[in-house]
Design a protein around this motif. Structure first.
Motif, short mmCIF file in Angstrom:
data_model
loop_
_atom_site.label_atom_id
_atom_site.label_comp_id
_atom_site.label_asym_id
_atom_site.label_seq_id
_atom_site.Cartn_x
_atom_site.Cartn_y
_atom_site.Cartn_z
N LEU A 152 -18.22 -9.27 30.33
CA LEU A 152 -19.49 -10.41 29.94
C LEU A 152 -18.99 -11.07 31.22
CD1 LEU A 152 -20.88 -10.15 26.50
CD2 LEU A 152 -22.24 -9.35 28.42
N ALA A 153 -17.39 -11.46 30.78
CA ALA A 153 -17.65 -12.39 30.92
C ALA A 153 -16.60 -12.62 32.66
CB ALA A 153 -15.99 -12.87 30.29
N ASP A 154 -16.92 -13.90 32.94
CA ASP A 154 -16.36 -14.50 34.58
C ASP A 154 -14.58 -14.86 34.64
OD1 ASP A 154 -19.07 -13.93 35.57
OD2 ASP A 154 -19.72 -16.04 35.11
N ARG A 155 -15.20 -15.35 34.13
CA ARG A 155 -13.82 -15.81 33.31
C ARG A 155 -12.80 -15.38 32.05
NH1 ARG A 155 -11.44 -21.08 34.74
NH2 ARG A 155 -13.42 -21.94 34.01
N VAL A 156 -11.90 -15.58 31.03
CA VAL A 156 -11.52 -16.04 30.13
C VAL A 156 -10.30 -16.69 30.01
CG1 VAL A 156 -12.10 -13.24 29.70
CG2 VAL A 156 -10.21 -14.15 30.47
N SER A 215 -25.54 -0.33 19.69
CA SER A 215 -26.10 -1.54 20.08
C SER A 215 -25.30 -2.73 20.89
CB SER A 215 -26.08 -1.92 17.83
OG SER A 215 -26.34 -1.43 17.45
N ARG A 216 -23.98 -2.43 20.95
CA ARG A 216 -22.85 -3.59 21.47
C ARG A 216 -23.04 -3.15 23.03
NH1 ARG A 216 -17.43 -2.37 19.65
NH2 ARG A 216 -17.80 -4.14 17.95
N ARG A 217 -24.04 -2.17 23.45
CA ARG A 217 -24.04 -2.39 24.41
C ARG A 217 -25.12 -2.60 25.22
NH1 ARG A 217 -20.40 0.40 28.21
NH2 ARG A 217 -19.14 1.04 26.65
N ARG A 218 -26.25 -2.97 24.33
CA ARG A 218 -27.89 -2.92 24.36
C ARG A 218 -27.11 -4.87 23.88
NH1 ARG A 218 -30.46 0.46 20.82
NH2 ARG A 218 -30.27 -0.72 19.27
N PHE A 219 -27.22 -5.02 23.70
CA PHE A 219 -26.54 -6.28 23.53
C PHE A 219 -26.03 -6.98 24.77
CE2 PHE A 219 -24.58 -10.60 21.80
CZ PHE A 219 -25.45 -10.78 20.89
N TRP A 220 -24.91 -6.63 25.25
CA TRP A 220 -24.45 -7.11 26.61
C TRP A 220 -25.26 -7.28 27.30
CZ3 TRP A 220 -19.79 -2.90 27.16
CH2 TRP A 220 -18.87 -3.74 25.28
N ASP A 221 -26.64 -6.02 27.13
CA ASP A 221 -27.50 -6.24 28.80
C ASP A 221 -28.08 -7.59 28.35
OD1 ASP A 221 -26.61 -3.81 29.46
OD2 ASP A 221 -27.92 -2.96 28.41
N LEU A 249 -29.35 -13.53 30.31
CA LEU A 249 -29.60 -14.29 30.04
C LEU A 249 -28.22 -15.38 31.16
CD1 LEU A 249 -29.51 -15.21 26.17
CD2 LEU A 249 -31.15 -15.00 27.93
N ALA A 250 -27.58 -14.37 31.54
CA ALA A 250 -26.47 -15.23 32.49
C ALA A 250 -27.41 -15.66 33.92
CB ALA A 250 -25.21 -14.63 32.36
N HIS A 251 -27.91 -14.35 34.10
CA HIS A 251 -28.68 -13.43 35.26
C HIS A 251 -29.60 -14.84 34.91
CE1 HIS A 251 -26.34 -10.65 37.06
NE2 HIS A 251 -26.39 -9.73 36.13
N GLY A 252 -30.28 -15.47 34.88
CA GLY A 252 -31.09 -16.28 34.17
C GLY A 252 -30.66 -17.75 34.62
N GLY A 253 -29.03 -17.64 34.79
CA GLY A 253 -28.98 -19.53 34.90
C GLY A 253 -28.41 -20.27 33.58
N THR A 254 -28.28 -19.53 32.76
CA THR A 254 -27.58 -19.87 31.86
C THR A 254 -25.92 -19.65 31.46
OG1 THR A 254 -29.76 -18.62 29.75
CG2 THR A 254 -27.42 -20.68 28.62
N THR A 255 -25.35 -21.07 31.19
CA THR A 255 -24.28 -20.91 31.10
C THR A 255 -23.89 -20.30 29.55
OG1 THR A 255 -23.94 -23.18 32.12
CG2 THR A 255 -21.72 -22.58 31.62
N ILE A 256 -22.79 -19.98 29.59
CA ILE A 256 -22.35 -19.07 27.81
C ILE A 256 -20.96 -18.88 27.72
CG2 ILE A 256 -22.33 -17.39 27.09
CD1 ILE A 256 -24.84 -16.15 28.20
N VAL A 257 -20.99 -19.61 26.92
CA VAL A 257 -19.06 -19.78 26.18
C VAL A 257 -19.54 -18.26 25.00
CG1 VAL A 257 -17.56 -21.05 25.19
CG2 VAL A 257 -18.84 -22.01 26.76
#
Lengths: 284, 275
Positions: free
Chosen positions: B196-200, B165-171, B176-184
């Motif tokens: 997932l993260a570009d930066r931590v 489930s975790r893998r599916r969730f990451w997808d 969403l991130a590819h769609g341009g949403t900023t994610i924290v």
């Protein structure tokens, strides 16, 4: 994609041009969802909705008979009293417990993170309480008429009185319930913290015991709270002028009913606005 | 308006204890930014201030160009929040709660589309009470994105998930991130941050102790490599040379050979050690 200056590389930070949804629309959506949630939660339905009905059938059957040559039967007295208790239960008890639970389970925190206008939440609650109260009163009246010879008044003025007592009572109780929901420390304790004072209030406000049968000091305390006045207003509608002799003041004092219920409505609104919390205590 | 989130000198005290002790942060538009840190390090407090749930004591904070200390409906409509625990509305169906939340936003996504996006189309008519923990979490995410947010906060989104489930969730989040949403994102799973993260950023004792690309955080990429084999182990800056030498010594195949650099978890545990 046509390559025009306007459509390429639009910065993602431009404010949305679509207008915010209207409060009326959100309130109605909330009321619809609240109604579904209420009637699907069977325990809650029994607790707030069926309770006064069961009590009316029970008390009305146990205590039959007339009161002091006024032509009013004890069962009729209970019908009027339990309408008052039912209206207050739908507002005060139902919302007091329900919102305390929503504060703990994260509903309120999630809502506070959305652009939902807070007033839409409150309007939705009051609308569902109105619906519950209307149904409740209809059922109680049906029982009163069919089982206990309650006469429905034919004068329009009585129904006018009924309408304003009902509306003031429901909205005042609902606001008080919203305010009281901040008192319990957890959802678990909410049923006790909210219901206990409500049961006591019913006993001292003349729902189960004739108001005049109580000692003066209890009458004085009960007169501060809205339930006594709601029941008095409903008695004036359903027991007729003959029943006025049974009142403490030998009159239904409708002007004071309006005054006290109106004051609670305003007071309840002020309490809600000043004390409502979207987060639980442990959440800071 | 250059950054999605900009924080300067943020502090917050609870009855004398400094939960957040001067944090600076810049998060770009379209970035996936993970905040790591032990419980009680100030991670949740920081995020709740950014979400507009808590008032700060001092510092400058700008989220999507506005002060989250004074949240408006307009501002809220551009932000999605997925909280840690929710057991609300058990008696509504998935579709009903999605439609309800969609009415709060000026430009919401189609509820059925969002349900499909999180893979709940089969369960759209089910009451929330009947869903599994993982399905419920997907409802939470769906509610977080139904308003088409530019910025999405995810608070420990996959706690209690099984690996699949975790893998599916990451997808889903990557989509969403590819769609341009900023994610924290806040998480306790280092692997999640790395995927997932570009930066931590790592927060410990109310301060950011390290910040950067998860693959190079804390000098990870340039740290000494450890070469282990059947009867030995050595830390070295030149692992290739060591392997060649070993290869000669064993005349070809080196038994049980492994070359490792410190994992993100090794670096993380070193960073949060109380000094």
């Amino acid at each position: 994609m046509p390559e025009t200056a306007e459509t390429t590389d639009a910065p993602p930070v431009t404010a949305p041009s679509a207008p915010m949804p209207s409060i009326v629309r959100v309130s109605l959506a909330r009321a619809t969802a609240e109604t579904k949630m209420f009637f699907r939660e069977k325990d809650g339905v029994v607790f707030t909705f069926a309770f006064p009905i069961v009590l009316l059938v029970l008390f009305g059957s146990i205590f039959a008979g007339d009161l002091e040559d006024t032509g009013v039967t004890v069962s009729q007295l209970y019908t009027a009293g339990l309408i008052g208790a039912g209206v207050m239960g739908a507002g005060f008890q139902n919302l007091g417990i329900g919102i305390a639970t929503e504060r703990q389970d994260g509903t309120l925190k999630r809502l506070a993170g959305t652009p939902m206008p807070p007033s839409a939440y409150f309007v939705g609650k009051v609308l569902v309480v109105l619906l519950i109260a209307v149904l409740e009163v209809a059922i109680l009246l049906a029982i009163g008429v069919t089982m206990y010879d309650l006469d429905l008044p034919s004068e329009a003025s009585k129904w006018l009185t009924f309408t304003w007592v009902f509306l003031l009572g429901v909205s005042g109780s609902a606001l008080l319930g919203i305010a009281a929901s901040s008192l319990p420390r957890s959802a678990k304790s909410a049923a006790a913290v909210i219901s206990m004072p409500f049961v006591v209030l019913q006993f001292v406000s003349g729902v189960f015991i004739p108001f005049t049968a109580m000692p003066q000091w209890l009458m004085n305390i009960a007169s501060v709270f809205p339930l006594k006045w709601m029941c008095q207003g409903f008695r004036s509608v359903f027991l007729g002028d003959g029943g006025a002799a049974l009142e403490a003041a030998k009159s239904y004092e409708l002007d004071r009913v309006a005054l006290v219920l109106g004051a609670w409505l305003i007071g309840g609104a002020v309490l809600c606005l000043t004390t409502f919390r979207w987060k639980s205590r442990r959440d800071g | 308006m250059t950054h999605a989130i900009q924080v300067r000198g943020l502090t917050k005290r609870y009855s004398g204890v400094e939960a957040v002790a001067g944090i600076d942060l810049e998060i770009e538009h379209g970035e996936v930014f993970a905040i790591l840190g032990p419980n009680g390090a100030g991670k949740s407090t920081t995020v709740e201030i950014l979400e507009g749930y808590r008032k700060r004591d001092s510092g400058e904070v700008s989220v999507l160009g506005a002060d989250p200390g004074r949240p408006t409906r307009q501002w809220r409509s551009r932000i999605g929040i997925v909280l840690q625990t929710n057991q609300d509305a058990p008696e509504l169906t998935v579709r009903e709660i999605m439609r309800l939340y969609a009415t709060y936003y000026p430009d919401s996504r189609d509820p059925d589309e969002v349900i499909e996006m999180v893979g709940l189309t089969e369960s759209a008519g089910k009451r929330i009470r009947q869903l599994s923990g993982g399905q419920r979490r997907r409802v939470d995410v769906a509610l977080g994105v139904v308003g088409r947010p530019q910025l999405l906060f995810l608070d420990e989104p996959t706690t209690g998930f099984d690996p699949e489930s975790r893998r599916r969730f990451w997808d889903l989040i990557s989509g969403l991130a590819h769609g341009g949403t900023t994610i924290v994102l806040t998480t306790h799973y280092l692997e999640e941050a790395e995927t997932l993260a570009d930066r931590v950023a790592v927060i410990a004792q109310g301060k950011i102790v390290a910040e950067g690309d998860p693959t190079t955080l804390g000098g990870r990429a340039t740290a000494k490599a450890r070469v282990t084999w059947a009867d030995g182990s050595v830390e070295t800056d030149t692992p290739t040379k060591t392997v060649l030498e070993l290869s000669q010594r064993f005349d070809g195949e080196i038994p049980e050979l492994a070359v490792t650099r410190p994992s993100l978890e090794d670096i993380y545990l070193r960073l949060i050690e109380p000094s």
